[in-house]
Write a protein that holds these residues in place. Sequence first.
Motif, PDB file in Angstrom:
ATOM      1  N   UNK A 705       0.827  -1.211   0.000  1.00 57.27           N
ATOM      2  CA  UNK A 705       0.000   0.000   0.000  1.00 57.27           C
ATOM      3  C   UNK A 705       0.858   1.257   0.000  1.00 57.27           C
ATOM      4  N   UNK A 706       1.949   1.256   0.777  1.00 55.27           N
ATOM      5  CA  UNK A 706       2.789   2.454   0.872  1.00 55.27           C
ATOM      6  C   UNK A 706       3.484   2.765  -0.443  1.00 55.27           C
ATOM      7  N   UNK A 707       3.727   1.753  -1.267  1.00 54.76           N
ATOM      8  CA  UNK A 707       4.451   1.975  -2.527  1.00 54.76           C
ATOM      9  C   UNK A 707       3.524   2.255  -3.704  1.00 54.76           C
ATOM     10  N   UNK A 708       2.262   1.847  -3.605  1.00 58.54           N
ATOM     11  CA  UNK A 708       1.394   1.918  -4.791  1.00 58.54           C
ATOM     12  C   UNK A 708       0.267   2.938  -4.673  1.00 58.54           C
ATOM     13  N   UNK A 760      10.317   7.315  -1.589  1.00 62.12           N
ATOM     14  CA  UNK A 760      11.183   8.116  -0.709  1.00 62.12           C
ATOM     15  C   UNK A 760      10.592   8.180   0.707  1.00 62.12           C
ATOM     16  N   UNK A 761       9.286   8.375   0.795  1.00 59.66           N
ATOM     17  CA  UNK A 761       8.632   8.432   2.109  1.00 59.66           C
ATOM     18  C   UNK A 761       8.847   7.130   2.869  1.00 59.66           C
ATOM     19  N   UNK A 762       8.664   6.014   2.166  1.00 60.04           N
ATOM     20  CA  UNK A 762       8.874   4.708   2.800  1.00 60.04           C
ATOM     21  C   UNK A 762      10.332   4.556   3.227  1.00 60.04           C
ATOM     22  N   UNK A 763      11.257   4.962   2.361  1.00 55.99           N
ATOM     23  CA  UNK A 763      12.687   4.855   2.674  1.00 55.99           C
ATOM     24  C   UNK A 763      13.014   5.653   3.942  1.00 55.99           C
ATOM     25  N   UNK A 764      12.480   6.858   4.045  1.00 50.64           N
ATOM     26  CA  UNK A 764      12.756   7.710   5.213  1.00 50.64           C
ATOM     27  C   UNK A 764      12.254   7.066   6.506  1.00 50.64           C
TER      28      UNK A 764
END
Length: 991
Positions: A705-708, A760-764
């Motif tokens: 969900x966070x990526x798509x 980027x949000x997920x990476x952070x």
Amino acid sequence: GVKDGSWTVLQLVEALGSCLENTDPRMRGRGIQLLSQVLLQCYSHLQEKEVLHLVLFYENRLQDHHLVIPSVLQGLRALSMCEVLSPGLAVSVLKTIFQEVHVQSLLQLDRHTVYSIITNFMSTKQEELKGLGADFTFGFIQVMDGEKDPRNLLVAFQIVRDLIAKNYALGPFVEELFEVTSCYFPIDFTPPPNDPHGIQREDLILSLRAVLASTTQFAEFLLPLLIEKLDSDLQSAKLDSLQTLTACCAIYGQKELQEFLPSLWSSLRREVFQTASEKVEAECLAALHALSACLSRSVLSSDTEDLLDSFLSNILQDCRHHLCEPDMKLVWPSAKLLQAAAGASLRAYHCVTHNVLPLLLEQYTKHPQSSQRRTILEMLLGFLELQQKWGHVEEDESALLSLQGPVCSVVFSALTDPSVQLQLVGIRALTVLGSLQGFLSPSDLELVVDHLIRLALCEEDSQSSEAAMEAAGSLAPIYPKVFSGRMVPRLEEELQSEWEEESSGEPHSPRQRCLQALAAVSTHPSIVRETVPVLLQHLRKVQKESKARSRQDMVSVCQSLHRVALQCQQDEESCWYFHQTVVPCLLAMAVQAAMQESTHLLLGKALLEEEVLAAMVPVISAATTHLSPELAAQSVSHVVPLFLDGEVSFLPQNSFPCSFQPFEDGECLEAQRRLVALLMAFVCSLPRNVAIPQQERLLRELLALSCSCNCPFTATTAAKCFAGLVNKHPAGQQLDEILQLAVNRMEPGLAQGPCRTQALTLLLWVTKALVLRYHPLSSRLTDKLLGLLGDAELGAATADGFFLLMAESPDVLHKGCHADVRIMFRQRFFTDNVPKLVQGFHGAGPDVKANYLKALSHVLNHLPKPVLVTELPTLLPLLLEALSCSDRVVQLSTLSCLQPLLLEAPQIMSLHVNTLVTKFLSLTSSPTMAVRIAALRCAHALTSLPTTVLLPYKARVIRALAKPLDDKKRLVRKEAVAARGEWFLLGSPGR
């Protein structure tokens, strides 16, 4: 040889014979010095007979040439530490030292050796030394008399304390012992710069005070000295005298104080009435309190005068009339003195309040002005607060109980006064009265509740309203039946009528205040069970009626529920009641609204707005963090299946128009996906030892969900939820697999395509989760972020993300929600990554340099200042370059980083003063108000640098700071005035 047993000490003495008997005192001294050095290392190996011979030898040497004496004393110090010392030898050694050695003519180290010998014998041969009687005390007085070195004084003061504490005979030498120590009072010592011994003035003060206040035998000499020093012009002397007097009162009785009480009271009264120093005033009041407590403790015999009574009579006589003066000039000093004396004991309290309370009540009636009434009521409040120390009001003695009617009348009149300041004091007084068990009658209590309701809901000024709510929260646990029976129904009624009248949703509207008051009063389990249903009922009502004010109303209810949740956390029963009542209800309403949105119904749409969902998050989080593991496990077994499988059976009113599938694809399910925010609030607040059912599946769904997801709100909350779970996940293969899966999803997403921002949000968030727990993968992910700083599209957002990495997160990944947060993670992040940031900055193109500066300023801003100071020489040039950056966030972060450094590292900052002055003055004209304020604060902080460095810039800075004096913003003008004033005073005498 002596150490390994191949030589005896006596053989060594024989071998040194020619040296020890040499006619040259220097040669004899060297021989004895060698022998003493051996003894200092080998004293524990000596036999009793050897010690005897050595002591006799060394005693004899004390009559030798003065050049030999220091080495002789070192040998005696070694022998004083022997456990096999024969009886009588310690006394013999000390007698010889007292008779043969003029101690004060020796060097500091040798005098210290004498004190060490005495200390050693006092710890091992106490009874023998006591056999000397007062001769031992007299001998020590001769040794100490004239000592000046602070290192020796600390040891000497300790010896005097031991003489007194261990009951050595002082005999006729009490006054001499007092004189030999009190001559140092008050201590006047300033340690030299870079003093290797580290002795501070405070060490000497405390050590001497412990001596002076150690015995009642010193009282007749010490009290006149303290009274004399209280008249001194030196503030330090006054403070030391007052603190010593306070210490003495702990052991003195009536007998010691009687003769000096009038003089002591006179000095204390004068200081409080006349001093401009708050410190002196505070110490005077502490001393008066101690005197009153001392007199209260004294046991009276039938034929002795009650000194407490006469002492308090003097105080009342000198202070009472000031309470009645029209100009009220000495009202506060008098009140403070009376309260200090009254607070010492219940007896003192009764004596003072019998005289003062009627007078204050009379004065309140006489003075019609609100300002004067406020002063009088504050004094009355001071006496009421003293009563709290003893709790229950005694019927037979209490002046307070006999004045119950007038006191309540005065307090209630203050609550209806137009003056807000008087109302606030009245509310404080009301809280204190309510805390006094048995003081308020049932009818008074009802009146109290009525006043609090009126002030909370109807008072225009928000200060009075908030104070009334706080008071209700304090009193509700004491009188739960009164508040639940009288206040809660009234608030519910008001809330209903306000809703029907369509009043505004402004922060201070009656409806908002009703909601706040319901939360404030929910401080007892029985009241919580009444207020929570009222708040939830109001939330349902708001959801059903789609009005313009719905969003603000929902946020307000959630804020009230959050306050209740926090208040319930300390009581396990209330916490579980709140959780099982509120969490399912909020979830049911949110699911209902999301399904209506999915089926294109308009009802409840406001509930799905970001602001409302964001307000629900802290409610669910606060309701979950303090659950016991057993209850949390019970709850998680319902909530997780709700989101993964659409299992709605545990929700109230669970007949929904369609199934709940937040992790399924489809545009019509967008509203349902937003509710992941509520899942995050719940699962990320669970204790770490609570197992989450189907956790691996849940993590995969959140990752997808966070990526798509195209909705930034949903994607971000899914990423935060994923990160929160990863942070608490036990180390091992399962965690490694889920992290590898996350990396495999992030890396392609960051490379190209429409979902770069989500990746980027997920990476952070994942990087933050791993940095906090020192996970090995965190360094690889941080390197990925460092690389993205040079990305034209994502660089600026990545730089902002460094704030997220370093700052405290309000809803997930903090200690309050049981996250795995290691101490000093910021320092570790700084050490590992700042060199890479600096290197990246120097190698970056001009269009992305600002990204590196912004990231660096975020890291430095969250670093403990002592750590930053050590790295300052390397980083300061880069920080100065950051001030030239056009990005206002970089400017603001850098200024807020530099301001404390100007105070904490003035020497390093002085090297760059020219650049600092130029940059700060330039930024005082920034178009951004926050930057102007920060620059002016830095210009102000510059004045902490050495004056000689700043004087060449004084005229230039004063000229430049004239412009912001006319700034259109008041806050900017205020900072400009403060900064310019300090620069004007630069170099003035006494600065």
